[in-house]
Scaffold this active site. Sequence first.
Site, short mmCIF file in Angstrom:
data_model
loop_
_atom_site.label_atom_id
_atom_site.label_comp_id
_atom_site.label_asym_id
_atom_site.label_seq_id
_atom_site.Cartn_x
_atom_site.Cartn_y
_atom_site.Cartn_z
N GLU A 79 0.82 -1.20 0.00
CA GLU A 79 0.00 0.00 0.00
C GLU A 79 0.86 1.26 0.00
O GLU A 79 0.50 2.28 -0.56
CB GLU A 79 -0.88 -0.04 1.26
CG GLU A 79 -1.84 1.08 1.38
CD GLU A 79 -2.73 0.93 2.61
OE1 GLU A 79 -2.48 0.01 3.41
OE2 GLU A 79 -3.63 1.76 2.76
N ASP A 153 0.39 -6.18 3.32
CA ASP A 153 -0.20 -5.14 4.17
C ASP A 153 0.60 -5.16 5.46
O ASP A 153 0.43 -6.05 6.29
CB ASP A 153 -1.69 -5.40 4.43
CG ASP A 153 -2.35 -4.19 5.08
OD1 ASP A 153 -1.62 -3.34 5.64
OD2 ASP A 153 -3.58 -4.08 5.05
N ASP A 156 -2.27 -4.17 9.17
CA ASP A 156 -3.69 -3.98 8.86
C ASP A 156 -4.41 -3.63 10.16
O ASP A 156 -4.05 -4.12 11.23
CB ASP A 156 -4.29 -5.26 8.27
CG ASP A 156 -5.74 -5.06 7.86
OD1 ASP A 156 -6.04 -4.05 7.19
OD2 ASP A 156 -6.59 -5.89 8.24
N THR A 158 -4.69 -0.36 11.28
CA THR A 158 -3.79 0.61 11.92
C THR A 158 -4.52 1.43 12.99
O THR A 158 -3.91 1.81 13.99
CB THR A 158 -3.17 1.57 10.88
OG1 THR A 158 -4.14 1.86 9.90
CG2 THR A 158 -1.97 0.95 10.23
N ASP A 308 -5.43 -6.35 1.47
CA ASP A 308 -6.24 -6.77 2.63
C ASP A 308 -6.69 -8.23 2.49
O ASP A 308 -6.84 -8.93 3.49
CB ASP A 308 -7.53 -5.94 2.73
CG ASP A 308 -7.29 -4.50 3.12
OD1 ASP A 308 -6.44 -4.26 3.99
OD2 ASP A 308 -7.97 -3.62 2.57
C1 2IP Z 1 -8.12 -1.22 6.65
C2 2IP Z 1 -8.50 -1.89 7.94
C3 2IP Z 1 -9.89 -1.50 8.27
C4 2IP Z 1 -10.85 -2.05 7.22
C5 2IP Z 1 -10.42 -1.56 5.85
C6 2IP Z 1 -8.94 -1.83 5.56
O1 2IP Z 1 -6.75 -1.38 6.42
O2 2IP Z 1 -8.41 -3.28 7.86
O3 2IP Z 1 -10.18 -1.99 9.53
O4 2IP Z 1 -12.12 -1.58 7.51
O5 2IP Z 1 -11.18 -2.22 4.89
O6 2IP Z 1 -8.59 -1.32 4.32
P1 2IP Z 1 -13.14 -2.38 8.45
O7 2IP Z 1 -12.48 -2.56 9.78
O8 2IP Z 1 -14.32 -1.52 8.46
O9 2IP Z 1 -13.33 -3.69 7.75
P2 2IP Z 1 -5.59 -0.41 7.10
O10 2IP Z 1 -5.77 -0.42 8.56
O11 2IP Z 1 -4.34 -1.11 6.64
O12 2IP Z 1 -5.79 0.93 6.47
CA CA Z 2 -5.28 -2.91 5.34
#
Ligand code: 2IP
Ligand code: CA
Length: 406
Positions: A79, A153, A156, A158, A308
């Site tokens: 990313e 990633d 994930d 964060t 993801d």
């Molecule tokens: C994010 C993280 C979020 C998720 C989103 C990801 O990645 O996993 O929690 O959203 O889709 O892109 P949700 O928790 O609503 O599923 P990052 O933390 O790497 O930005």
């Molecule tokens: Ca992610």
Amino acid sequence: MSAILRELLRVSEKAAHIARACRQHDALFELLIEEKKGEDKNKKFALDFKTLADVLVQEVIKRHMEAKFPGLEEKILGEESNEFTNALGEKIVLRLCPTEAETAELLSKVLNGNQPAAAALAKVVHEDVPFADQALDSVQVAIPQDTMGIWVDPIDSTHEYIQGCADVEPSHGVFPRGLACVTILIGVYDLQSGLPLMGVINQPFVTLDPVTHRWEGRRYWGLSYMGTNVHSPLPPAAERWAGPEAAGGARLSAVVSASEREAVRAALARACGGRVVRAAGAGYKGLCVVRGLVDLYVFSQDSTFKWDSCAPHAILRAMGGGVASLRACLAPGPAPRERPQLLYHRGHPGARGVDRWANRGGLVAYRSRPQLEALLSLLAPLLPPGALPAPEDPPEDQPAPVGARA
Ligand code: 2IP
Ligand code: CA
């Protein structure tokens, strides 16, 4: 066994070590706290600490794999981009240097002269981390290096990482939020077909030792290649869900994002007899399916990305399941021989930045095909008009850039 899978696991352990160290070392924890409070102080850095940790972990993974398998680095996509400009207008390319001292010097530029933090971080990224996994020794598969691409990633969820909650109670074994939802995701896919081949999910924060106050993590892996399907042994799932069975005898359960549309969540809850939980982290929700804590992960929006889903997808394929496009699955017509799997090798034409790599059309992650079919037949008539994710468009015929934000 696949030597590449072993090294991916080893480097995921190193990445987990870095993620834990940033919460445990005073000088680094300070930076995380500033991030959490959103203090102005952070603005003096070339980038926020969250992004620094992300980029560093990504660089460590790339460097480690390149050292072991020359030529592989350019196949590793993530990313983040590793180029920044600091407060003095200096352009900095964040790389892991040959020595700890050199890495510390480079980090100090990014952290605008914060020497203690730069030194602590450099020490952690250059440390050797012990690694052993006996279950891997029985895996005898060699996948040609030039056929694979890798999505990373580095951290994930964060948001949960920064918040750092350690006292969240799970519901049916699923943590709705907190450090348990943080994962490091490494997914390997076939450059030709776009299908996932190998996946590693590292969960750095699983148990907190009450004496040492140190976290221990857990790793999961899976490999699905030319008829060989193997995955890591799984810890026993928590208590099974009770309640009425669905049509066909299935007692389905599902996990959804906190941001899932209410209409979709409600329809899913009806299809699953109320057995629907919310959880943070796309990777963590995939892991909940891998572990059998729930049968399905359903997401109707386009805000997950290739990095993801690739790792959990590979593990689920190794288990006989998969991750398919939700929209395509819900299209009218008879069930095809294989449900359309998410693919990882091509971006969306015309889209920019991270949007090129969005999982448009939503997703449904499943452990077994019969469970997926049972869900689809129950869910389709319950969804209100307009609840489906946006249509997908034909994929672009271009390789991914390194650093999808670029
Ligand atoms: C994010 C993280 C979020 C998720 C989103 C990801 O990645 O996993 O929690 O959203 O889709 O892109 P949700 O928790 O609503 O599923 P990052 O933390 O790497 O930005
Ligand atoms: Ca992610």
